[in-house]
Design a protein around this motif. Structure first.
Motif, PDB file in Angstrom:
ATOM      1  N   ASN A 141       1.272  -0.171  10.708  1.00 23.55           N
ATOM      2  CA  ASN A 141       1.288  -1.176   9.648  1.00 23.55           C
ATOM      3  C   ASN A 141      -0.073  -1.872   9.588  1.00 23.55           C
ATOM      4  O   ASN A 141      -0.559  -2.388  10.599  1.00 23.55           O
ATOM      5  CB  ASN A 141       2.398  -2.202   9.945  1.00 23.55           C
ATOM      6  CG  ASN A 141       2.539  -3.225   8.844  1.00 23.55           C
ATOM      7  OD1 ASN A 141       1.670  -4.075   8.681  1.00 23.55           O
ATOM      8  ND2 ASN A 141       3.642  -3.157   8.109  1.00 23.55           N
ATOM      9  N   ILE A 142      -0.691  -1.878   8.405  1.00 27.39           N
ATOM     10  CA  ILE A 142      -2.022  -2.467   8.252  1.00 27.39           C
ATOM     11  C   ILE A 142      -2.039  -3.934   8.683  1.00 27.39           C
ATOM     12  O   ILE A 142      -2.972  -4.381   9.348  1.00 27.39           O
ATOM     13  CB  ILE A 142      -2.502  -2.347   6.777  1.00 27.39           C
ATOM     14  CG1 ILE A 142      -2.847  -0.891   6.443  1.00 27.39           C
ATOM     15  CG2 ILE A 142      -3.711  -3.233   6.522  1.00 27.39           C
ATOM     16  CD1 ILE A 142      -4.089  -0.369   7.128  1.00 27.39           C
ATOM     17  N   ASN A 143      -1.001  -4.681   8.321  1.00 23.95           N
ATOM     18  CA  ASN A 143      -0.959  -6.103   8.686  1.00 23.95           C
ATOM     19  C   ASN A 143      -0.983  -6.294  10.203  1.00 23.95           C
ATOM     20  O   ASN A 143      -1.677  -7.171  10.725  1.00 23.95           O
ATOM     21  CB  ASN A 143       0.285  -6.780   8.104  1.00 23.95           C
ATOM     22  CG  ASN A 143       0.231  -6.853   6.587  1.00 23.95           C
ATOM     23  OD1 ASN A 143      -0.837  -6.712   6.004  1.00 23.95           O
ATOM     24  ND2 ASN A 143       1.369  -7.073   5.951  1.00 23.95           N
ATOM     25  N   THR A 144      -0.220  -5.452  10.896  1.00 18.71           N
ATOM     26  CA  THR A 144      -0.201  -5.520  12.363  1.00 18.71           C
ATOM     27  C   THR A 144      -1.567  -5.175  12.937  1.00 18.71           C
ATOM     28  O   THR A 144      -2.059  -5.840  13.859  1.00 18.71           O
ATOM     29  CB  THR A 144       0.854  -4.539  12.928  1.00 18.71           C
ATOM     30  OG1 THR A 144       2.122  -4.836  12.346  1.00 18.71           O
ATOM     31  CG2 THR A 144       0.956  -4.653  14.437  1.00 18.71           C
ATOM     32  N   LEU A 146      -4.466  -5.501  11.487  1.00 15.15           N
ATOM     33  CA  LEU A 146      -5.428  -6.568  11.168  1.00 15.15           C
ATOM     34  C   LEU A 146      -5.288  -7.750  12.119  1.00 15.15           C
ATOM     35  O   LEU A 146      -6.257  -8.474  12.375  1.00 15.15           O
ATOM     36  CB  LEU A 146      -5.234  -7.048   9.724  1.00 15.15           C
ATOM     37  CG  LEU A 146      -5.682  -6.086   8.620  1.00 15.15           C
ATOM     38  CD1 LEU A 146      -5.239  -6.606   7.263  1.00 15.15           C
ATOM     39  CD2 LEU A 146      -7.194  -5.897   8.644  1.00 15.15           C
ATOM     40  N   ASN A 147      -4.068  -7.950  12.634  1.00 15.79           N
ATOM     41  CA  ASN A 147      -3.836  -9.082  13.519  1.00 15.79           C
ATOM     42  C   ASN A 147      -4.253  -8.827  14.962  1.00 15.79           C
ATOM     43  O   ASN A 147      -4.302  -9.753  15.766  1.00 15.79           O
ATOM     44  CB  ASN A 147      -2.349  -9.481  13.494  1.00 15.79           C
ATOM     45  CG  ASN A 147      -1.995 -10.220  12.212  1.00 15.79           C
ATOM     46  OD1 ASN A 147      -2.823 -10.938  11.660  1.00 15.79           O
ATOM     47  ND2 ASN A 147      -0.777 -10.016  11.729  1.00 15.79           N
ATOM     48  N   LYS A 148      -4.548  -7.568  15.293  1.00 13.44           N
ATOM     49  CA  LYS A 148      -5.025  -7.277  16.642  1.00 13.44           C
ATOM     50  C   LYS A 148      -6.366  -7.982  16.834  1.00 13.44           C
ATOM     51  O   LYS A 148      -7.245  -7.918  15.966  1.00 13.44           O
ATOM     52  CB  LYS A 148      -5.210  -5.766  16.838  1.00 13.44           C
ATOM     53  CG  LYS A 148      -3.939  -4.936  16.706  1.00 13.44           C
ATOM     54  CD  LYS A 148      -3.129  -4.940  17.975  1.00 13.44           C
ATOM     55  CE  LYS A 148      -1.936  -3.986  17.856  1.00 13.44           C
ATOM     56  NZ  LYS A 148      -1.055  -4.034  19.019  1.00 13.44           N
ATOM     57  N   ALA A 152      -9.362  -8.465  14.202  1.00 16.43           N
ATOM     58  CA  ALA A 152      -9.452  -9.797  13.587  1.00 16.43           C
ATOM     59  C   ALA A 152     -10.814 -10.442  13.827  1.00 16.43           C
ATOM     60  O   ALA A 152     -11.370 -11.100  12.940  1.00 16.43           O
ATOM     61  CB  ALA A 152      -8.345 -10.683  14.132  1.00 16.43           C
TER      62      ALA A 152
END
Length: 418
Positions: A141-144, A146-148, A152
């Motif tokens: 998942n792209i959102n997941t 990006l949050n790494k 980030a």
């Protein structure tokens, strides 16, 4: 037998661990496959890289199956971890050269018992673009991503798609090693947590949520003064003896601060709790003896370079401290005088006064005569007070060097040229 997680905690070597209860239980029940990876960004590891591999060595010695992953595949695209800018891509020729050098280093450190060295180029290079997108890309998942933290921290300055996908490739590695080699634990530095847990997520999606896969990371190591561990005045401290001589390596550990030495004994040696605690007492009661530093230097130098290198480093140190340099070998001189003022000298015999001025050690003949007469000049460990003395480079050190000393500690290395 001590639970290895408890021992690692005592050594201050655990930053984060996933599902600690079940991991501890698994490690007590059977021999577990454990892996740690490094990308071939250079042709040698330095002491900063050594930290997670020392932990892997502990698992190996505890009877677990250790796997070292050389990232020939991931190394060709670059890990964004710990960087604020994009890496410069290496040629595949350079990557392969580095792979061979690191593999050789690892074999020396780990021996052959309970150790397997693998290269992720062997499987990553066989995945087509379409298979990569269909089989793996669909599960991230792209959102997941990006949050790494590793991603980030780069969003403000930008991150390429190439480096953005790095965590997927590392996740594929963990999944591959689980299926092919029953590897259930990955260890790494603190900055690898996001990449390692991405692998656990992938494994759970592909193999089922009850599949056992674990992560353990090592804390970021800082010195007592807050600066990053692993650098000396000359830069990184390498494991390759051609880059950092065994003598320099030994001196790096010998010169550690009293505030850091006990921590490093726990991290970088295999000494037991009792001996380390005894050395910790001596740091407080007899700091001038520097016994803990000497033990640290002996242990780590032997682990990386062998027993003979320790003897050699101690011999050089003693000779330089006492001034008794005449018994040094040419190889020991090469190591011990590497960073001292060096001059080039001719191989023909020459009068000491002329020699001192021509080599640049003395500014004038008057000063040279004065220093010789006063007993301030030593040649190859002998005090010379005779103004007619002839320096003959062929007499010692295989005809390669002349060691001059002015005063108590001012050494000069004369390197003989043909």
């Amino acid at each position: 037998m001590t639970n290895i997680i408890d021992e690692l905690k005592w050594r201050g070597a655990v930053n984060q661990v996933s599902d600690e209860e079940n991991l501890s239980k698994l490690l007590d029940e059977k021999s577990v496959g454990v892996y740690c990876g490094t990308d071939p960004t250079g042709d040698s590891l330095h002491v900063g890289h050594l930290i997670p591999f020392m932990m892997l060595k502990r698992f190996q010695l505890a009877g677990h199956r250790a796997f070292i992953l050389i990232g020939g595949g991931t190394g060709s695209i670059g890990d964004p971890s710990g960087r604020s800018t994009e890496r410069t891509l290496q040629t595949m020729e350079q990557v392969h050269h580095n792979e061979e050098a690191l593999t050789s280093q690892m074999k020396k450190l780990f021996g052959e018992d309970n150790i397997t060295i693998v290269n992720n180029y062997d499987w990553l290079s066989k995945i087509s673009l379409l298979d990569f997108l269909r089989d793996y890309g669909k599960l991230f998942n792209i959102n997941t991503m990006l949050n790494k933290e590793v991603v980030a921290s780069r969003l403000e300055v930008g991150i390429s798609f190439t480096e953005f996908t790095y965590q997927i490739l590392q996740a594929v590695d963990f999944h591959h090693l689980l299926l092919e080699n029953d590897v259930q634990l990955q260890i790494g530095g603190a900055d690898q947590w996001g990449n390692i847990t991405a692998g656990i997520d992938l494994i759970h999606k592909m193999e089922g949520s009850d599949t056992q896969a674990f992560a353990l990371t090592i804390p970021l190591m800082l010195k007592a003064d807050g600066t990053k561990f692993g650098k000396s005045a000359g830069g990184a401290v390498w494991l390759d003896p051609e880059k950092t001589t065994p003598y320099e390596f030994y001196q790096f550990w010998l010169n550690q601060d009293d505030r850091d030495v006990v921590k490093y004994l726990k991290y970088f040696t295999f000494l037991g709790k009792e001996e380390i605690e005894e050395l910790a007492k001596k740091v407080k009661t007899e700091p001038e003896k520097r016994e803990a530093q000497r033990r640290l230097a002996e242990e780590v130098t032997e682990f990386v370079h062998g027993k003979e290198a320790v003897h050699q480093a101690e011999h050089i140190s003693k000779a330089l401290f006492s001034g008794e340099v005449k018994d040094l070998t040419a190889d020991e001189i090469e190591q011990g005088f590497k960073n001292m003022p060096t001059v080039t000298v001719n191989k023909e015999p020459e009068n000491i006064v002329e020699w001192l001025v021509e080599s640049g050690i003395e500014k004038s003949k008057r000063q040279a005569r004065e220093d010789v007469t006063n007993g301030a000049i030593y040649i190859n460990g002998d005090r010379i007070k005779d103004l007619e003395f002839m320096i003959d480079p062929s007499k010692q050190f295989d005809g390669k060097f002349v060691i001059a000393r002015r005063g108590k500690k001012r050494y000069f290395l004369g390197r003989v040229i043909d």
